[in-house]
Design an enzyme around this catalytic site. Structure first.
Site, PDB file in Angstrom:
ATOM      1  N   SER A  49      24.645  18.789  15.682  1.00 19.21           N
ATOM      2  CA  SER A  49      23.542  19.578  16.239  1.00 19.21           C
ATOM      3  C   SER A  49      23.489  19.307  17.742  1.00 19.21           C
ATOM      4  CB  SER A  49      22.222  19.170  15.589  1.00 19.21           C
ATOM      5  OG  SER A  49      21.905  17.838  15.963  1.00 19.21           O
ATOM      6  N   ASP A  84      26.499  22.808  15.207  1.00 20.50           N
ATOM      7  CA  ASP A  84      25.535  23.301  14.214  1.00 20.50           C
ATOM      8  C   ASP A  84      24.323  23.914  14.944  1.00 20.50           C
ATOM      9  OD1 ASP A  84      24.441  23.621  11.654  1.00 20.50           O
ATOM     10  OD2 ASP A  84      23.476  21.654  11.701  1.00 20.50           O
ATOM     11  N   HIS A  85      23.948  25.119  14.580  1.00 20.34           N
ATOM     12  CA  HIS A  85      22.788  25.808  15.177  1.00 20.34           C
ATOM     13  C   HIS A  85      22.815  25.798  16.705  1.00 20.34           C
ATOM     14  CE1 HIS A  85      20.699  26.637  11.476  1.00 20.34           C
ATOM     15  NE2 HIS A  85      21.006  25.436  11.078  1.00 20.34           N
ATOM     16  N   GLU A 135      24.376  33.651  12.435  1.00 21.28           N
ATOM     17  CA  GLU A 135      23.259  33.533  11.479  1.00 21.28           C
ATOM     18  C   GLU A 135      22.348  34.755  11.529  1.00 21.28           C
ATOM     19  OE1 GLU A 135      21.177  29.770  11.069  1.00 21.28           O
ATOM     20  OE2 GLU A 135      19.294  30.826  10.696  1.00 21.28           O
ATOM     21  N   GLY A 178      15.935  20.034   5.335  1.00 19.78           N
ATOM     22  CA  GLY A 178      15.109  18.883   4.958  1.00 19.78           C
ATOM     23  C   GLY A 178      14.768  18.913   3.478  1.00 19.78           C
ATOM     24  N   GLY A 208      20.812  23.820   4.569  1.00 16.37           N
ATOM     25  CA  GLY A 208      19.764  23.114   3.802  1.00 16.37           C
ATOM     26  C   GLY A 208      20.255  22.626   2.451  1.00 16.37           C
ATOM     27  N   GLY A 209      21.483  22.097   2.408  1.00 17.59           N
ATOM     28  CA  GLY A 209      22.086  21.685   1.133  1.00 17.59           C
ATOM     29  C   GLY A 209      21.384  20.519   0.449  1.00 17.59           C
ATOM     30  N   THR A 232      20.326  15.885   5.766  1.00 13.96           N
ATOM     31  CA  THR A 232      19.262  14.945   5.400  1.00 13.96           C
ATOM     32  C   THR A 232      19.680  13.972   4.291  1.00 13.96           C
ATOM     33  OG1 THR A 232      17.686  16.667   6.017  1.00 13.96           O
ATOM     34  CG2 THR A 232      16.825  14.840   4.726  1.00 13.96           C
TER      35      THR A 232
HETATM   36  P1  13P Z   1      19.736  19.523   5.220  1.00  6.34           P
HETATM   37  O1  13P Z   1      19.329  18.533   6.245  1.00  6.34           O
HETATM   38  O2  13P Z   1      18.579  20.087   4.477  1.00  6.34           O
HETATM   39  O3  13P Z   1      20.794  19.000   4.300  1.00  6.34           O
HETATM   40  O4  13P Z   1      20.354  20.781   5.992  1.00  6.34           O
HETATM   41  C1  13P Z   1      21.516  20.624   6.754  1.00  6.34           C
HETATM   42  C2  13P Z   1      21.853  21.855   7.507  1.00  6.34           C
HETATM   43  O5  13P Z   1      21.676  22.963   7.040  1.00  6.34           O
HETATM   44  C3  13P Z   1      22.429  21.713   8.845  1.00  6.34           C
HETATM   45  O6  13P Z   1      22.601  22.931   9.467  1.00  6.34           O
END
Ligand code: 13P
Length: 287
Positions: A49, A84-85, A135, A178, A208-209, A232
């Site tokens: 990130s 990432d993002h 995205e 998260g 968000g896995g 997370t």
């Molecule tokens: P989590 O922190 O929920 O696993 O999400 C990770 C994510 O999507 C990073 O872009």
């Protein structure tokens, strides 16, 4: 081998499995993920990130660390180093620093602006052989203590962005970053199926896995998800293992305060989490 994510994701889409993106925070994180990928003979994507990029002293430091580790640890499985993002400026900075993959997250812009900025980056990435993630439909999550519901992307907008020539597409389907709240409605498979139908061969990305039940992960893969992001969950495993070590007083015994000992249980915990995810996603022995 540091490579673009294109080939590994095309293979995953065709083979109906997903490649994990695991976010890195420091040397221990990176080493744990790379060693696990090699042990599992799995392709892997290291996610960075913009915040983690600053924390690790900038993108060039990270490129140096990852390239050095791949060489020193004899990592032969395909590894993509991915922003990432990213913001538009962040994506350009990573392209210049030697990342092999970037995400431009224009989901908060009006769709016309998201398309215009994504198009510019498609051209730059194509010239350099770098994979690009776009995205559509922003992914919710906790911000200032408020947990936002995951937005669902418009399948027609997904098609418009997929047609720009991006490598992979993240689309909101009710997923959030998260921990998921107790009253979470789950992934919206109707929306995922509609996006998949419109976008054809495009590898889809599930953000968000962390905390998505196994059956939902498997169903999402069956409907075209080929990349799943996990951040997370590694942080929680690392923290729990480190807490246990300290609570058992091990840092107070002998040389237990040595960082190489103090951080070892957390390191092993990250490895176990990554292995579990690679098995669940079906990427083991797909290198
Ligand atoms: P989590 O922190 O929920 O696993 O999400 C990770 C994510 O999507 C990073 O872009």
């Amino acid at each position: 081998m540091l490579v673009s994510a294109k080939e590994m994701l095309e293979k995953a889409k065709a083979g109906k499995y997903a490649v994990g993106q695991f976010n890195i925070n420091n040397l221990e994180w990176t080493k744990a993920i790379l060693l696990t990928a090699q042990e599992c003979n799995s392709p892997v994507i290291l996610g960075v990130s913009e915040g983690a990029g600053k924390y690790m002293c900038g993108y060039e430091t990270i490129v140096g660390m990852v390239k050095g580790m791949i060489k020193c640890l004899n990592i032969t499985v395909p590894v993509a180093l991915h922003l990432d993002h990213g913001s538009y400026e962040g994506a350009k900075a990573c392209i210049n620093a030697g990342f092999s993959s970037v995400m431009f997250d224009g989901s908060h812009y009006p769709i016309e602006e998201n398309i215009a900025k994504t198009t510019e980056l498609v051209n730059a990435c194509n010239v350099l052989g770098i994979s690009l993630e776009a995205e559509v439909g922003s992914i919710g999550g906790e911000e200032d203590g408020v947990v936002g519901a995951g937005e669902c992307a418009d399948p027609n907008e997904c098609k418009m962005v997929a047609d720009l020539g991006v490598t992979m597409l993240a689309a909101g389907i009710g997923n959030i970053h998260g921990k998921y709240p107790a009253n979470w409605a789950g992934l919206n498979f109707d929306v995922l199926a509609a996006i998949s139908e419109k976008t054809g061969d495009m590898p889809l990305v599930l953000h968000g896995g962390t905390g998505i039940p196994e059956d939902m992960i498997k169903k999402a893969i069956s409907l075209g998800v080929s990349k799943i992001n996990v951040n997370t969950e590694c942080q929680l495993s690392f923290a729990a293992a480190t807490r246990k070590y300290v609570e058992e007083g091990k840092d107070l015994s002998g040389k237990g305060f040595d960082p190489r000992k103090l951080l070892a249980p957390g390191f092993e915990a990250i490895k176990a989490t990554v292995k579990e995810k690679m098995e669940l996603f079906g990427s083991v022995n797909k290198a």
